[in-house]
Design a protein around this motif. Structure first.
Motif, mmCIF file in Angstrom:
data_model
loop_
_atom_site.group_PDB
_atom_site.id
_atom_site.type_symbol
_atom_site.label_atom_id
_atom_site.label_comp_id
_atom_site.label_asym_id
_atom_site.label_seq_id
_atom_site.Cartn_x
_atom_site.Cartn_y
_atom_site.Cartn_z
ATOM 1 N N GLU C 276 80.865 -106.960 8.844
ATOM 2 C CA GLU C 276 81.288 -107.647 10.106
ATOM 3 C C GLU C 276 80.490 -107.380 10.961
ATOM 4 O O GLU C 276 80.543 -108.118 12.427
ATOM 5 C CB GLU C 276 82.795 -106.996 10.267
ATOM 6 N N TRP C 277 79.285 -106.762 10.983
ATOM 7 C CA TRP C 277 78.740 -106.310 12.446
ATOM 8 C C TRP C 277 77.445 -107.220 12.558
ATOM 9 O O TRP C 277 76.819 -107.663 11.876
ATOM 10 C CB TRP C 277 78.224 -104.958 12.240
ATOM 11 N N ASP C 278 76.967 -107.175 13.628
ATOM 12 C CA ASP C 278 75.990 -107.974 14.222
ATOM 13 C C ASP C 278 74.560 -107.261 13.997
ATOM 14 O O ASP C 278 74.126 -106.421 15.070
ATOM 15 C CB ASP C 278 76.237 -108.346 15.814
ATOM 16 N N TRP C 279 74.077 -107.494 13.003
ATOM 17 C CA TRP C 279 72.602 -106.654 12.669
ATOM 18 C C TRP C 279 71.312 -107.356 13.186
ATOM 19 O O TRP C 279 70.233 -106.876 13.339
ATOM 20 C CB TRP C 279 72.469 -106.746 11.216
ATOM 21 N N ASP C 280 71.814 -108.440 13.900
ATOM 22 C CA ASP C 280 70.641 -109.123 14.534
ATOM 23 C C ASP C 280 70.512 -108.445 16.249
ATOM 24 O O ASP C 280 69.232 -108.732 16.815
ATOM 25 C CB ASP C 280 70.857 -110.772 14.832
ATOM 26 N N ARG C 281 71.391 -107.643 16.455
ATOM 27 C CA ARG C 281 71.249 -106.998 17.704
ATOM 28 C C ARG C 281 70.316 -105.810 17.783
ATOM 29 O O ARG C 281 70.221 -104.974 16.771
ATOM 30 C CB ARG C 281 72.576 -106.502 17.995
#
Lengths: 531, 531, 531
Positions: C276-281
């Motif tokens: 569910e997390w934003d790995w592009d951050r």
């Protein structure tokens, strides 16, 4: 690859040849002198490295020339044996009610939003977790008024010099039902996992505090705190429905619950599809038909689905006969346990026919019982070695146990030890504690491979039985030869002493380490270890 | 942590001191009497616990005072040896054609929607699975008419007293191509995994039925049923494209296929990104360019992509030389296998240059072949022990094998055994079966770490080779000493008997357990074990 | 299950009885003749199988009658020892600057889009990866002009007969900062992982090239190439923020970093929620508040978050005292390392209170230091065996080490070996290399279970200490008995020779295999192994 070897060699090649000579010289004479030296002094002499404390920051090859001083501070245990066993200071996070003392450089009294403001800078991660939690969202529930939210101070207090770490009692202020269920489990439940009865068990009393820390983390958090399963500061119920939550503690060679489930059909399906399922759905609603547009409910049972039916926090509601993780034997299919068996079949029946469930559970019974025949066959071999006094060493040549005695480590009604035992006793301990437990775990969670082979497994038990017999044969052959030659074999000193062995509680026991029985704090319904 | 120890102590502390005395007394005399007692009777006497059956529901510490009665019912095997080996009743779910008998309390004949109506309450989980399956959706395919759906009765029948468990034959009514491919594989394929030839293999004939259950689950379902890979009642093709499906059986110490793939680049990329990929896309379409707006195709090969190229259900289409999981040696890069090697390079070439693929496959050949040199070096050590009659015990002192003989367990052209062998034979068995297989598996699936170290690994093979030599040295030194002293070493009784050892098929073999050859049911193209 | 046994039996049952007779006959006489035969010839005789090369494509049971010829080609090492160690040809992919030579059947010079056009057919998988990469998207960055994209030729060149494999130098043309950071790490960093100093380490010099391949893959790619972490041809930064990237190399028994992290709260939360997390951050933005509508940032630290703070590619920026993966001892909490400890607490403080972090790190120190006391206790036992000349065998009876000497394998300032050692030396090697390292790894990554039990663990170290003492006792008892009997124990030949042992570098060392020091290519700041 180990870089160490090469780099050390670079630094020390110059002395290598010299060392070799020293070693060879040493082997020829000076044995008498050597005997009075510690390994630190000997290694220092041989390898040309300085002796020092562990705690000085120097790098020592394999730690060879360092001495272990022990932790700077230890926290005492509780009850009659409190002076005999102890914890590292970090225990305060796992049993805050007994060990936590507030310590703060920040003075002042704060309201929730002030906490948040400052901690957004100080510890931003937990503020983000809280912001994603239900606690930060206004809402009307049984225990919350309209627009009210649960801020930091609700659980930790307002006075920054008197902050506390919340345990189940604090959570119970709002979540009373869940905490009541948690607390209603008997022996074998989470709420007994850090009770004195468990903490004082012989294996722990034999062992230094440093080796208790790993134990204390799981045992402490499971009994005392809710964030063992609903990790702070998000406190998500969805999280606890997933197997990873339970898999934090229920894993590894002492009980491969998590791994064997992952290796079953249930686990494999979870791994393959779990990210598509609706984890926000309550356990009791998983088997109702999905509504139009709803994400599908989980398709396989997770730990919680079977062991916390309908969400009950009393983990023993769905238990079978208690056998200390499976290391004692019981026939779970016997008429005596018919009620519990029926309950399990009801759990399975949500997806499987009762006949299928019954067949699988019967197979589990048969497999577990068969493997206990191996345990007994092995035990007879070891017991006979003890009877014939051919253990190497016999108990009297080991370090004393925590009671100050030199006991056989495999009295089933008494003490078992994982260390300070002879080789064959240890082999049996592994079989009778880890291996048989894991055969049960693998069969109970339907992992066909592990039932036979890997994490658990009849085949590793074959291996252990052969190893025990092989060791027994060697011990007997040597004893017979020595008898023939008139040699009285005296077990070597290294069995009873050494830098680590000297740290055992039995070696360090002093007068007064065991207090009068009146100091015991055990549960009323459970007899005291001192009895 | 083991709660057992402490809790048992609580219950039994009162008798502990007494027991200790009894033990000590026992060790002094009564050996003669003891010899006539079973371990149950001896343990009962020593530890003050009642003797009883396993199956009575009592809890026994380590199972010490229980006796194993065996399962209530056993299902006979097939063929010439059918009386010698047998299955637990749960076998019916894995080989329904031979063992399943309908059993139903519900009478009547039902149509699909009636089944669904009732089972929504009885076993709601499978109804939900079916509702999410293609089977519940009307559509026009080769075998389905417009608006037709596949309901329960299509596979299980209509008469509730005569329900059957569908196997490949039933599925083949609609999915003929896939079943034909499944059935066309030869030796080493899924369709042979539960054939008599495999089931009757010596390792199984040596072992009680309870230890066959884990084996039978994987071997049975893989040959006989489609829901081993497309789990019921969703029967999803997407599921079977993921590695978890194969990882249900292809895991663990006998063949770490699943784990070593997971530890490779292919596996790591799958773990990190797999949830973003389009698993509904057919295998043959994975490498075509993604269309606008399409979810990306899987970026790494999964088991199915390489081993079921373009989706073929004959797993041997993409095989290499058959070596019994890697435990026999072959040079896969030899000219003899050039065609198969070329095919593999074509598989790799979908992403890698042929030169890269060739280099990796050559490295695999070299690593596997090198490690076989360790196997041979170890075998020579063990064979010489056998020749010089210094195995402890020599075969004649073990329990009989299933044929009633006392054979060396490491005749490469004959029998191998995992139990009822001496220690050094078992060490070699592990090396020549599990370790070498896993070096191959790790190298073939490009797991650099496991090729060297962990699940597989040249370094564990080093360990085993040292252990074998060490054991050989001890056996020879003891034999020489005994010879010098004129001691005739008679292997101890525990090698040939014991509660578990007495359950082996060889011990229980009776006249007539092997039937006339005419009773054999083997495939025509495969000679009978009885030959 | 092993199908092998059965199927072999089928093929060979006819000769089984005959073989048995031959074996028995052989054991009676012909020992003299046998001694002059290789195991291949002996096995061939006994089992009636043909002798041949490994490389002929025949299947050999356990490889028994095959002979290992070695790889067709080997690539020499570098530096003073280049003739003594060597690599399989596949090394070219991991150290292209030294070993890669272009080889192409395609002639011509091509521009990027032409490459893509053809490779869409030839190797479609990598074209798809590239199309999903940033490289294929036009954009304005420091090093790219408007509308420019990075096509194949940019990294591999245009002339198809002179293609090269890009290493860090090529990537550095655009990504200079990252490559500079990568290259600035000192000993223990990725940029030293394939330096001569590491590659030449004694363990590798003792071992044939085939066993170096697994090592070379991780060590080579980590130093020389960027696609070890950003897999080609997608080259995603998001990928490298996930733990799987690091877990390709940092796993397994020599350093269970990946597994113990997965078994910690950090890992379990990642497994449960990571999708569910934003790995592009970017790493530096993980702890800032999520913006409206943004996917949440990762909730737990991954490898990169702690060890590459803010994204720095110098992995040592966040290191502690260097101890060769944990196998040497240092007190990381000592005043000497206060600065580094403070830095780590700062890392933890992003989510935890400094006091919590300090407590956990102190506990780690205490646990690691305690377990080093076990290492020392074990070492003393082994050293005394060496001093008293009761190792079996003593070094002089083993094969020579790579230097041509017969050295004790456990000189801490010198050489350690994993093979070509006696059993008790190997037991100690495992304890002092793998076990103690993994106690540190488990404690450092907060895996309570592994700190105690499984991957790491004080309890497995207990096991090893008992095993070492048991072996020591056996060696001493045998030596005493032999002395009493006047037996001069000569270690058996199998310790110094055998098909595999004969392949060790020490056995094959020839005059001139070590070149003059002037041929060394080591870093200036690091002394040469030859010193």
């Amino acid at each position: 690859m180990r870089k160490s070897v090469f780099l050390k060699m670079i630094n020390k090649t110059a002395i290598l040849m010299f060392c070799l000579c020293v070693v060879i010289l040493n082997t020829i004479s000076v044995n008498a002198e050597e005997k009075s030296l510690t390994i630190q002094e000997r290694a220092s002499k041989i390898f040309g490295e300085a002796v020092g404390d562990d705690n000085n920051g120097e790098v020592y090859s394999w730690g060879l020339t360092a001495k272990y001083k022990g932790p700077d501070e230890l926290f005492p245990g509780e009850g009659k044996f409190k002076k005999l066993f102890s914890f590292l200071p970090a225990i305060r996070w796992y049993d805050p009610a007994h060990y936590y003392e507030p310590l703060s450089l920040v003075k002042g009294t704060f309201e929730g939003q002030e906490c948040v403001l400052c901690h957004q800078v100080q510890t931003p991660g937990i503020v983000k977790d809280w912001k994603r939690s239900r606690h930060s969202k206004p809402g009307k529930t049984a225990s919350m008024k309209d627009e009210e939210i649960v801020t930091c101070n609700k659980c930790h207090g307002n006075d920054h010099t008197k902050l506390h770490m919340p345990d189940v009692k604090v959570c119970g202020e709002c979540h009373q039902k869940e905490v009541d269920q948690h607390k209603s489990g008997g022996a074998g439940s989470h709420t007994h996992s850090f009770h004195l009865q468990v903490v004082e068990q012989p294996m722990q009393l034999n062992t230094p505090a440093e080796e208790l820390y790993g134990c204390a983390q799981c045992h402490g958090i499971a009994e005392n705190r809710c964030d063992g399963c609903h990790t702070r500061h998000r406190f998500s119920p969805a999280e606890a429905r997933k197997p990873e939550t339970c898999g934090l503690c229920h894993l590894g060679l002492e009980h491969y619950d998590y791994e064997v489930w992952q290796d079953s059909y249930h686990g494999r399906i979870y791994q393959a599809e779990g990210d598509e399922w609706d984890w926000d759905r309550k356990l009791k609603d998983w088997t109702r038909p999905d509504k139009e547009g709803e994400k599908p409910a989980p398709r396989t049972p997770t730990c919680a689905f079977c062991h916390m039916p309908k969400g009950s926090h009393d983990i023993l509601e769905a238990s079978t006969a208690f056998t200390y993780m499976g290391s004692s034997q019981v026939d779970r299919g016997a008429p005596k346990h018919a009620e519990k068996r029926k309950q399990w079949i009801k759990v399975c029946k949500q997806c499987h026919s009762p006949r299928f469930a019954k067949d699988q559970l019967s197979a589990m019974d048969d497999i577990v019982n068969l493997n206990f025949a191996k345990v007994r066959e092995a035990y007879e071999v070891v017991l006979d070695l003890y009877r014939d006094k051919v253990l190497d060493p016999m108990p009297e040549w080991l370090a004393p146990d925590w009671q100050g005695n030199h006991s056989f480590s495999l009295l089933p009604s008494g003490e078992t030890r994982v260390y300070n035992v002879s080789n064959v006793e240890r082999l049996f301990f592994e079989m009778a504690t880890y291996q048989i437990t894991n055969v049960y775990k693998a069969a109970a969670h339907s992992s066909s491979e592990n039932t036979t082979y890997s994490k658990g497994g009849g085949i590793p038990m074959h291996r252990q039985l052969i190893a025990i017999k092989n060791e027994a044969s060697k011990l007997r052959r040597l004893a017979r030869i020595e008898k023939e030659l008139g040699i009285q074999h005296i077990p070597y000193d290294f069995w009873s002493q050494g830098e680590y062995t000297d740290l055992l509680n039995g070696k360090n026991r002093k007068e007064g380490d065991v207090l009068p029985k009146s100091e015991c704090l055990h549960d009323k319904d459970m007899p005291c270890l001192a009895d």
